[in-house]
Design an enzyme around this catalytic site. Structure first.
Site, PDB file in Angstrom:
ATOM      1  N   PRO A   9       0.768  -1.200   0.017  1.00  0.00           N
ATOM      2  CG  PRO A   9      -0.331  -1.055   2.321  1.00  0.00           C
ATOM      3  CD  PRO A   9       0.489  -2.009   1.075  1.00  0.00           C
ATOM      4  CG  ASN A  10      -0.164   4.219   1.216  1.00  0.00           C
ATOM      5  OD1 ASN A  10      -1.311   4.636   0.769  1.00  0.00           O
ATOM      6  ND2 ASN A  10      -0.288   3.700   2.444  1.00  0.00           N
ATOM      7  NE  ARG A  17       3.955   6.397   1.601  1.00  0.00           N
ATOM      8  CZ  ARG A  17       4.101   5.131   2.096  1.00  0.00           C
ATOM      9  NH1 ARG A  17       4.723   4.372   1.322  1.00  0.00           N
ATOM     10  NH2 ARG A  17       3.842   4.973   3.282  1.00  0.00           N
ATOM     11  CE1 TYR A  22       8.672   5.267   3.301  1.00  0.00           C
ATOM     12  CE2 TYR A  22       6.917   7.029   3.357  1.00  0.00           C
ATOM     13  CZ  TYR A  22       7.684   5.882   3.640  1.00  0.00           C
ATOM     14  OH  TYR A  22       7.060   5.359   4.902  1.00  0.00           O
ATOM     15  CG  ASN A  73       8.612  -1.858   0.560  1.00  0.00           C
ATOM     16  OD1 ASN A  73       7.766  -2.149   1.747  1.00  0.00           O
ATOM     17  ND2 ASN A  73       8.882  -0.700   0.352  1.00  0.00           N
ATOM     18  CB  ALA A  76       1.245   0.298   6.387  1.00  0.00           C
ATOM     19  CD  GLU A  97      11.056  -6.812   6.279  1.00  0.00           C
ATOM     20  OE1 GLU A  97      11.830  -7.838   6.745  1.00  0.00           O
ATOM     21  OE2 GLU A  97      10.187  -6.333   6.646  1.00  0.00           O
ATOM     22  CG  HIS A  99      10.844  -1.992   4.988  1.00  0.00           C
ATOM     23  ND1 HIS A  99       9.579  -1.982   4.929  1.00  0.00           N
ATOM     24  CD2 HIS A  99      11.266  -3.177   5.824  1.00  0.00           C
ATOM     25  CE1 HIS A  99       9.084  -3.182   5.518  1.00  0.00           C
ATOM     26  NE2 HIS A  99      10.016  -3.761   5.736  1.00  0.00           N
ATOM     27  NE  ARG A 106       9.599   6.393   8.990  1.00  0.00           N
ATOM     28  CZ  ARG A 106       8.675   6.122   7.942  1.00  0.00           C
ATOM     29  NH1 ARG A 106       8.938   5.224   7.005  1.00  0.00           N
ATOM     30  NH2 ARG A 106       7.658   6.853   7.834  1.00  0.00           N
TER      31      ARG A 106
END
Ligand code: DQA
Length: 146
Positions: A9-10, A17, A22, A73, A76, A97, A99, A106
């Site tokens: 998502p996103n 964004r 990012y 990725n 969320a 994975e 990110h 964070r």
């Protein structure tokens, strides 16, 4: 070797964004960058992006028998989804994975990753280069389940 790159998502809003977190590259830029790298390395590449958890599970399941590696990725859903963990475990395809941001630096809730337990590695905080590093890692592992 064939690799499926899955974004959650996103991530379709890359570039728009939170660019400070990012970066400025769009999702199309990201796919073009990965495609160029994969061509250089003689790796077959496909992309899937969805904002929906079930669609991501479907994409992982449909990779079975067709792909030698997955780069994911999960956005969320990283921090919430046992369904994605189970899907990666179910297909048994070597998965990395990724990110873009440094999730460990964070909010505390970003430190949890359910899918990580099923992955051969995690790359975080290297921007979009992390996707290329993930492909390299899969290549080094030799597509064990090919
Ligand atoms: C992300 C980090 C996640 O915490 C966030 O929800 C995302 C993107 C990253 O690429 O840094 O959507 O996975």
């Amino acid at each position: 070797m064939r690799i499926l790159v899955i974004n959650g998502p996103n991530l379709n809003l890359l570039g728009i964004r939170e660019p400070a977190v990012y970066g400025q590259e769009s999702y199309a830029d990201l796919c073009a960058k990965i495609t160029a790298y994969a061509r250089e390395k003689d790796v077959g590449i496909s992309f899937f992006q969805s904002n929906h958890e079930g669609a991501l599970v479907d994409a992982i399941q449909s990779a079975y028998g067709s792909f030698d590696g997955i780069v994911i990725n999960p956005g969320a859903y990283t921090h919430t989804s046992i369904a994605l963990l189970d899907a990666v475990k179910a297909v048994g395809i070597p998965t990395v994975e990724v990110h873009i941001s440094d999730v460990n630096a964070r909010e505390a809730f970003r430190k949890t990753s359910f899918v990580r337990a099923a992955c051969i590695g995690t790359i975080a905080g290297h921007g979009t280069d992390g996707y290329l590093e993930a492909i390299e890692l899969l290549m080094r592992m030799g597509g064990a389940h090919a």
